[in-house]
Design a protein around this motif. Structure first.
Motif, PDB file in Angstrom:
ATOM      1  N   MET A 163      -8.558 -11.933   3.486  1.00 15.94           N
ATOM      2  CA  MET A 163      -8.515 -10.514   3.379  1.00 15.94           C
ATOM      3  C   MET A 163      -9.333  -9.909   2.194  1.00 15.94           C
ATOM      4  O   MET A 163      -9.958  -9.121   2.315  1.00 15.94           O
ATOM      5  N   ILE A 164      -9.240 -10.595   0.889  1.00 15.04           N
ATOM      6  CA  ILE A 164     -10.082 -10.187  -0.289  1.00 15.04           C
ATOM      7  C   ILE A 164     -11.821 -10.036  -0.016  1.00 15.04           C
ATOM      8  O   ILE A 164     -12.290  -9.305  -0.011  1.00 15.04           O
ATOM      9  N   SER A 165     -11.991 -11.285   0.701  1.00 15.32           N
ATOM     10  CA  SER A 165     -13.394 -11.405   1.016  1.00 15.32           C
ATOM     11  C   SER A 165     -13.921 -10.573   2.035  1.00 15.32           C
ATOM     12  O   SER A 165     -15.101 -10.044   1.761  1.00 15.32           O
ATOM     13  N   ASP A 166     -13.070  -9.807   2.912  1.00 14.55           N
ATOM     14  CA  ASP A 166     -13.393  -9.180   3.853  1.00 14.55           C
ATOM     15  C   ASP A 166     -13.671  -7.661   3.165  1.00 14.55           C
ATOM     16  O   ASP A 166     -14.528  -6.879   3.627  1.00 14.55           O
ATOM     17  N   VAL A 167     -12.797  -7.075   2.437  1.00 14.29           N
ATOM     18  CA  VAL A 167     -12.940  -6.044   1.777  1.00 14.29           C
ATOM     19  C   VAL A 167     -14.207  -6.055   0.741  1.00 14.29           C
ATOM     20  O   VAL A 167     -15.123  -5.251   0.660  1.00 14.29           O
ATOM     21  N   LEU A 168     -14.245  -7.142   0.159  1.00 14.25           N
ATOM     22  CA  LEU A 168     -15.522  -7.177  -0.913  1.00 14.25           C
ATOM     23  C   LEU A 168     -16.971  -7.197   0.325  1.00 14.25           C
ATOM     24  O   LEU A 168     -17.863  -6.767  -0.222  1.00 14.25           O
ATOM     25  N   ALA A 169     -16.969  -8.035   1.112  1.00 16.65           N
ATOM     26  CA  ALA A 169     -18.114  -7.765   2.088  1.00 16.65           C
ATOM     27  C   ALA A 169     -18.590  -6.751   2.532  1.00 16.65           C
ATOM     28  O   ALA A 169     -19.474  -6.017   2.785  1.00 16.65           O
ATOM     29  N   GLU A 170     -17.364  -5.855   3.234  1.00 18.89           N
ATOM     30  CA  GLU A 170     -17.574  -4.689   3.574  1.00 18.89           C
ATOM     31  C   GLU A 170     -17.989  -3.659   2.773  1.00 18.89           C
ATOM     32  O   GLU A 170     -18.902  -2.884   2.874  1.00 18.89           O
ATOM     33  N   ALA A 171     -17.610  -3.807   1.436  1.00 14.42           N
ATOM     34  CA  ALA A 171     -18.053  -2.698   0.464  1.00 14.42           C
ATOM     35  C   ALA A 171     -19.442  -3.202  -0.003  1.00 14.42           C
ATOM     36  O   ALA A 171     -20.359  -2.045  -0.352  1.00 14.42           O
ATOM     37  N   LYS A 172     -19.725  -4.351  -0.168  1.00 18.11           N
ATOM     38  CA  LYS A 172     -21.251  -4.686  -0.473  1.00 18.11           C
ATOM     39  C   LYS A 172     -22.232  -4.217   0.810  1.00 18.11           C
ATOM     40  O   LYS A 172     -23.260  -4.024   0.294  1.00 18.11           O
ATOM     41  N   ASP A 173     -21.733  -4.417   1.869  1.00 20.87           N
ATOM     42  CA  ASP A 173     -22.670  -3.892   3.037  1.00 20.87           C
ATOM     43  C   ASP A 173     -22.948  -2.342   2.936  1.00 20.87           C
ATOM     44  O   ASP A 173     -23.919  -1.898   3.006  1.00 20.87           O
TER      45      ASP A 173
ATOM     46  N   ARG B 151     -17.218   2.002  -4.145  1.00 27.72           N
ATOM     47  CA  ARG B 151     -16.295   1.146  -5.106  1.00 27.72           C
ATOM     48  C   ARG B 151     -14.619   1.287  -5.393  1.00 27.72           C
ATOM     49  O   ARG B 151     -13.704   0.621  -5.114  1.00 27.72           O
ATOM     50  N   ARG B 152     -14.609   2.898  -5.330  1.00 23.78           N
ATOM     51  CA  ARG B 152     -13.036   3.317  -5.446  1.00 23.78           C
ATOM     52  C   ARG B 152     -12.543   3.005  -4.410  1.00 23.78           C
ATOM     53  O   ARG B 152     -11.226   2.808  -4.337  1.00 23.78           O
ATOM     54  N   LYS B 153     -12.901   3.282  -2.943  1.00 26.98           N
ATOM     55  CA  LYS B 153     -12.247   2.787  -1.844  1.00 26.98           C
ATOM     56  C   LYS B 153     -11.842   1.348  -1.828  1.00 26.98           C
ATOM     57  O   LYS B 153     -10.796   0.859  -1.538  1.00 26.98           O
ATOM     58  N   ALA B 154     -12.856   0.508  -1.980  1.00 26.18           N
ATOM     59  CA  ALA B 154     -12.728  -0.761  -1.998  1.00 26.18           C
ATOM     60  C   ALA B 154     -11.620  -1.348  -3.082  1.00 26.18           C
ATOM     61  O   ALA B 154     -10.775  -2.231  -2.676  1.00 26.18           O
ATOM     62  N   LYS B 155     -11.564  -0.606  -4.196  1.00 26.67           N
ATOM     63  CA  LYS B 155     -10.451  -0.915  -5.383  1.00 26.67           C
ATOM     64  C   LYS B 155      -9.394  -0.556  -4.700  1.00 26.67           C
ATOM     65  O   LYS B 155      -8.057  -1.336  -4.921  1.00 26.67           O
ATOM     66  N   ASP B 156      -9.243   0.477  -4.068  1.00 26.84           N
ATOM     67  CA  ASP B 156      -7.810   1.038  -3.453  1.00 26.84           C
ATOM     68  C   ASP B 156      -7.210   0.066  -2.469  1.00 26.84           C
ATOM     69  O   ASP B 156      -6.215  -0.114  -2.360  1.00 26.84           O
ATOM     70  N   ASP B 157      -8.208  -0.496  -1.474  1.00 28.25           N
ATOM     71  CA  ASP B 157      -7.979  -1.552  -0.578  1.00 28.25           C
ATOM     72  C   ASP B 157      -7.342  -2.729  -1.073  1.00 28.25           C
ATOM     73  O   ASP B 157      -6.362  -3.196  -0.955  1.00 28.25           O
ATOM     74  N   LEU B 158      -8.067  -3.223  -2.293  1.00 25.87           N
ATOM     75  CA  LEU B 158      -7.731  -4.529  -3.096  1.00 25.87           C
ATOM     76  C   LEU B 158      -6.228  -4.172  -3.454  1.00 25.87           C
ATOM     77  O   LEU B 158      -5.301  -5.087  -3.541  1.00 25.87           O
ATOM     78  N   ASP B 159      -6.015  -2.995  -4.252  1.00 24.62           N
ATOM     79  CA  ASP B 159      -4.608  -2.922  -4.794  1.00 24.62           C
ATOM     80  C   ASP B 159      -3.456  -2.674  -3.584  1.00 24.62           C
ATOM     81  O   ASP B 159      -2.263  -2.947  -3.950  1.00 24.62           O
TER      82      ASP B 159
ATOM     83  N   GLU C  35      -5.991 -12.947  -8.417  1.00 24.50           N
ATOM     84  CA  GLU C  35      -7.200 -12.828  -7.384  1.00 24.50           C
ATOM     85  C   GLU C  35      -7.744 -11.689  -7.135  1.00 24.50           C
ATOM     86  O   GLU C  35      -8.885 -11.514  -7.129  1.00 24.50           O
ATOM     87  N   VAL C  36      -6.850 -10.500  -7.337  1.00 19.34           N
ATOM     88  CA  VAL C  36      -7.279  -9.094  -7.164  1.00 19.34           C
ATOM     89  C   VAL C  36      -8.175  -8.865  -8.319  1.00 19.34           C
ATOM     90  O   VAL C  36      -9.083  -8.191  -8.150  1.00 19.34           O
ATOM     91  N   ALA C  37      -7.718  -9.320  -9.548  1.00 16.09           N
ATOM     92  CA  ALA C  37      -8.679  -8.911 -10.609  1.00 16.09           C
ATOM     93  C   ALA C  37      -9.913  -9.639 -10.659  1.00 16.09           C
ATOM     94  O   ALA C  37     -10.879  -9.024 -11.110  1.00 16.09           O
ATOM     95  N   ARG C  38      -9.928 -10.971 -10.090  1.00 13.56           N
ATOM     96  CA  ARG C  38     -11.266 -11.540  -9.951  1.00 13.56           C
ATOM     97  C   ARG C  38     -12.236 -10.585  -8.837  1.00 13.56           C
ATOM     98  O   ARG C  38     -13.174 -10.540  -9.322  1.00 13.56           O
ATOM     99  N   ALA C  39     -11.399 -10.189  -7.884  1.00 11.17           N
ATOM    100  CA  ALA C  39     -12.360  -9.529  -6.790  1.00 11.17           C
ATOM    101  C   ALA C  39     -12.544  -8.468  -7.441  1.00 11.17           C
ATOM    102  O   ALA C  39     -13.731  -7.849  -6.944  1.00 11.17           O
TER     103      ALA C  39
ATOM    104  N   GLU D  47     -15.821  -8.987  -9.293  1.00 16.02           N
ATOM    105  CA  GLU D  47     -16.950  -9.064  -8.466  1.00 16.02           C
ATOM    106  C   GLU D  47     -17.479  -7.967  -8.032  1.00 16.02           C
ATOM    107  O   GLU D  47     -18.609  -7.663  -7.672  1.00 16.02           O
ATOM    108  N   LEU D  48     -16.395  -7.152  -7.564  1.00 16.48           N
ATOM    109  CA  LEU D  48     -16.618  -5.726  -6.901  1.00 16.48           C
ATOM    110  C   LEU D  48     -17.621  -4.849  -8.041  1.00 16.48           C
ATOM    111  O   LEU D  48     -18.572  -4.097  -7.782  1.00 16.48           O
ATOM    112  N   ASP D  49     -17.047  -5.095  -9.382  1.00 12.41           N
ATOM    113  CA  ASP D  49     -17.852  -4.380 -10.371  1.00 12.41           C
ATOM    114  C   ASP D  49     -19.335  -4.670 -10.562  1.00 12.41           C
ATOM    115  O   ASP D  49     -20.066  -3.871 -10.779  1.00 12.41           O
TER     116      ASP D  49
END
Length: 183
Positions: free
Chosen positions: A1-11, A133-141, A150-154, A157-159
């Motif tokens: 889940m977290i990796s999907d959100v991060l991968a989408e944000a990076k892309d 970034r804001r949208k990805a952070k909302d998705d993580l929250d 895990e969310v804090a680490r993600a 990484e997002l930052d």
């Protein structure tokens, strides 16, 4: 889940950087470049069409671009669109089959104006990255089945990813400013 959100944000962030660099290439430096005319939209049979889809563009001289329409009936529409593209500032003329767009010599004031345009485009790209970034952070929250650690680490990484992409835009901006101010 977290990796999907991060991968989408990076892309999405990488795409925002690519769009910014593409926008930078449409701002003129010392030579006539077909990329300057890529974003010019021509009213072709009632629909706005990019110039690159209607004509071939070739550098004839350092400051002159030769534009050959694929459809000769679009000649007047292309000429009108080029004349209306004030950000380019080209003088446009046609001989019945091709259009010659001659770019004026760059003055110091014009170069500074171009730098302002490029800085504005860079700021728009930075805002786009921050919105991603804001949208990805909302998705993580919004993830309920993962722990807070895990969310804090993600988020860290997002930052870091956000910072690296903003730095990439800043580097491209510095190169473009140096290119524009070079006489």
């Amino acid at each position: 889940m977290i990796s999907d959100v991060l991968a989408e944000a990076k892309d999405k962030m990488q795409k925002a950087v690519e769009v910014a660099k593409d926008d930078f290439s449409t701002v003129r430096t010392g030579r006539a470049n077909p990329a300057l005319f890529q974003k010019v939209l021509v009213d072709y049979y009632g629909s706005p069409t990019p110039l690159a889809q209607l004509a071939s563009m070739v550098n004839q001289e350092a400051r002159t671009l030769l534009i050959t329409p694929f459809d000769k009936s679009a000649l007047k529409d292309i000429e009108k669109a080029l004349a209306a593209a004030t950000h380019i500032g080209a003088s446009v003329g046609n001989d019945g089959s091709v259009i010659r767009a001659t770019l004026p010599e760059l003055t110091e004031d014009r170069r500074k104006e171009y730098v302002k345009i490029v800085r504005d485009k860079a700021e728009q790209a930075r805002v786009a990255i921050r919105n991603i970034r804001r949208k990805a952070k909302d998705d993580l929250d919004g993830l309920k089945e993962v722990g807070e650690d895990e969310v804090a680490r993600a988020e860290k990484e997002l930052d870091a990813s956000t910072k690296s992409h903003v730095d990439a835009i800043d580097d491209a901006l510095k190169r473009k400013e140096a290119e524009l101010l070079e006489v």
